[in-house]
Design an enzyme around this catalytic site. Structure first.
Site, PDB file in Angstrom:
ATOM      1  N   THR A 114     -18.930 -26.838  24.883  1.00 28.96           N
ATOM      2  CA  THR A 114     -19.131 -25.548  25.850  1.00 28.96           C
ATOM      3  C   THR A 114     -20.424 -24.884  25.998  1.00 28.96           C
ATOM      4  O   THR A 114     -20.817 -24.428  26.761  1.00 28.96           O
ATOM      5  CB  THR A 114     -18.067 -24.648  25.999  1.00 28.96           C
ATOM      6  OG1 THR A 114     -16.525 -25.499  26.063  1.00 28.96           O
ATOM      7  CG2 THR A 114     -18.033 -23.692  26.624  1.00 28.96           C
ATOM      8  N   THR A 130     -15.375 -26.455  20.936  1.00 26.02           N
ATOM      9  CA  THR A 130     -14.293 -25.899  20.029  1.00 26.02           C
ATOM     10  C   THR A 130     -13.064 -26.567  19.788  1.00 26.02           C
ATOM     11  O   THR A 130     -12.069 -26.448  18.751  1.00 26.02           O
ATOM     12  CB  THR A 130     -13.845 -24.636  20.483  1.00 26.02           C
ATOM     13  OG1 THR A 130     -13.329 -24.641  21.690  1.00 26.02           O
ATOM     14  CG2 THR A 130     -15.155 -23.574  20.529  1.00 26.02           C
ATOM     15  N   ASP A 131     -12.825 -27.633  20.812  1.00 29.83           N
ATOM     16  CA  ASP A 131     -11.483 -28.271  20.869  1.00 29.83           C
ATOM     17  C   ASP A 131     -11.293 -28.983  19.604  1.00 29.83           C
ATOM     18  O   ASP A 131      -9.925 -28.927  19.095  1.00 29.83           O
ATOM     19  CB  ASP A 131     -11.478 -29.133  21.856  1.00 29.83           C
ATOM     20  CG  ASP A 131     -11.107 -28.557  23.460  1.00 29.83           C
ATOM     21  OD1 ASP A 131     -11.134 -27.470  23.267  1.00 29.83           O
ATOM     22  OD2 ASP A 131     -11.205 -29.343  24.395  1.00 29.83           O
ATOM     23  N   SER A 183     -16.027 -32.128  22.937  1.00 32.41           N
ATOM     24  CA  SER A 183     -15.497 -32.533  21.485  1.00 32.41           C
ATOM     25  C   SER A 183     -14.040 -33.369  21.618  1.00 32.41           C
ATOM     26  O   SER A 183     -13.822 -34.069  20.653  1.00 32.41           O
ATOM     27  CB  SER A 183     -15.481 -31.353  20.454  1.00 32.41           C
ATOM     28  OG  SER A 183     -14.404 -30.357  21.063  1.00 32.41           O
TER      29      SER A 183
END
Length: 322
Positions: free
Chosen positions: A12, A84-85, A51
Site C-alpha cells: 500500500t 501490511t497484509d 503482499s
C-alpha cells in the site's frame, strides 16, 4: 560513510488508485520522495506487488536481498517497504534466518500513497532513522509502524484499516519528537539455516477446526500431496474428535501437523481430551506454542525445506516455540 539500504517490495505504501482499486505503482526511490532524512540511503526494488500476492519464492528473494545488504560494511541497517497484509509472516521468516547485528525494519502503510492522509511517508522516515541508529544494534528484525517498533515474533496485524494495526510482539523501541528510545531486546532464538530452493515449492495448507467442520479438507490436503498441515484449533488448541484420526493418518504418512489456535493471544495447551489438545498432541501433532497460525506455518516451512529427519525437525520446531 554508512547508509541505510531500503528494499522495496510494493504494498500500500507504494500504491495509487486506479480503476478497480489501488495497485502498486511507485518504486522504493519514489516512495522515499523528499522525506528530509538525516542519513544517507540507497534503494533496491526486488518485488513490485501487494503482499497478498507473495509466494514462498518471493520470500527467498527478499531474504537474499537482506542478507546481501547486511554483508556490506557500509550498510548500517535495512528497511523493507512491504504490504501490511502478510508483513507479520515475512518479518518472522526473516527473523528465523537473521544472524547480523544490523537491524532490519519492515514498514508500510494502511493508506495509499495518493491519499492526502497517507501514513506511509512518516512510517518510512521513522523506519530509516531507526535503522541508521546505533541504538537499534542487535534489535533483530522488527516491524515499525506508528512510532513503535515491535519484534517480529508474535507481532500481528490487529485491524484491517486502522493505522495503529500492529501489536503483540516485544516492544523494542519508540520514536517520538524525533527521538528514538530503545526499550527492550527480544529473547533470542536459535538462528536457522537458510532454506534451499525447495522452499519455494512447499505446499502447507491451513485447515480450520470449527463447530460443524469435518476432516474432509484435511484428508483432501493429504491426498493432494501436502508437505505439512497446520490445524488451527479453537481455544487452547482443540478440535472436533474427527480430526484425531486425520492427524494420526498424516503423522503415519510422514506429513507433519502443527496444532495452533485461532485465539489471538495465549499458548496451545494440552488440557482437554476427546479431540482436545491432549488427544491431538498425543497423536503426534506439533504444538505451535505461542506462535500464531501463520508464523507457525512459516517455521514449519523453513524446517521442511531443510529435509530433516522427523525427530530433528520436531526438536528444532519445539526449540522455536518455547
Amino acid at each position: 560513510m554508512s547508509y541505510v539500504h531500503v528494499i522495496g517490495t510494493g504494498g500500500t505504501i507504494a500504491s495509487r488508485a486506479e480503476a478497480g482499486g489501488s495497485v502498486v505503482a511507485d518504486s522504493a526511490e519514489q516512495v522515499l520522495g523528499s522525506l528530509g532524512l538525516s542519513t544517507g540511503v540507497t534503494t533496491e526494488d526486488v518485488l513490485h506487488i501487494n503482499s497478498f500476492h507473495l509466494t514462498f519464492a518471493d520470500l527467498l528473494t527478499i531474504h537474499h536481498a537482506v542478507h546481501a545488504a547486511c554483508a556490506r560494511p557500509e550498510v548500517s541497517g535495512v528497511v523493507i517497504t512491504h504490504g501490511t497484509d502478510t508483513m507479520e509472516e515475512t518479518a518472522f521468516f526473516l527473523s528465523l534466518l537473521h544472524d547480523a547485528d544490523k537491524p532490519v525494519v519492515l514498514t508500510g502503510a494502511q493508506r495509499a500513497a495518493d491519499l492526502p492522509n497517507t501514513d506511509g511517508p512518516e512510517n518510512l522516515r521513522q523506519a530509516v532513522e531507526a535503522a541508521a541508529s546505533a541504538t537499534m544494534r542487535g534489535a533483530g528484525v522488527v516491524i515499525g509502524f506508528e512510532a513503535e517498533f515491535h519484534a517480529a515474533r508474535h507481532t500481528r496485524k490487529r485491524h484491517t484499516l486502522a493505522t495503529t494495526t500492529f501489536s503483540g510482539g516485544t516492544l523494542i523501541a519508540q520514536y517520538h519528537n524525533d527521538v528514538l528510545t530503545r526499550l527492550a531486546t527480544a529473547v533470542p532464538y536459535p538462528v536457522l539455516d537458510a532454506p534451499t530452493a525447495d522452499f519455494a515449492e512447499l505446499n502447507i495448507p491451513v485447515i480450520d477446526a470449527a463447530p460443524g467442520s469435518t476432516a474432509e479438507l484435511f484428508y483432501a490436503a493429504l491426498a493432494s500431496g501436502a508437505d505439512g498441515i497446520v490445524l488451527q484449533g479453537v481455544g487452547a488448541g482443540n478440535a472436533p474428535p474427527v480430526f484425531t484420526d486425520a492427524v494420526q493418518a498424516a503423522v503415519a504418512a510422514g506429513v507433519p501437523v502443527v496444532l495452533s489456535t485461532r485465539v489471538p493471544t495465549g499458548p496451545v495447551a494440552a488440557i482437554y481430551g476427546n479431540g482436545g489438545g491432549v488427544t491431538l498432541l498425543d497423536s503426534g501433532a506439533l504444538s505451535a506454542g505461542q506462535l500464531n497460525t501463520y508464523q507457525a506455518r512459516m517455521l514449519l516451512a523453513v524446517l521442511l525445506a531443510q529435509k530433516l529427519p522427523a525427530g530433528t525437525l520436531r526438536a528444532r520446531f519445539e526449540a522455536q516455540t518455547l
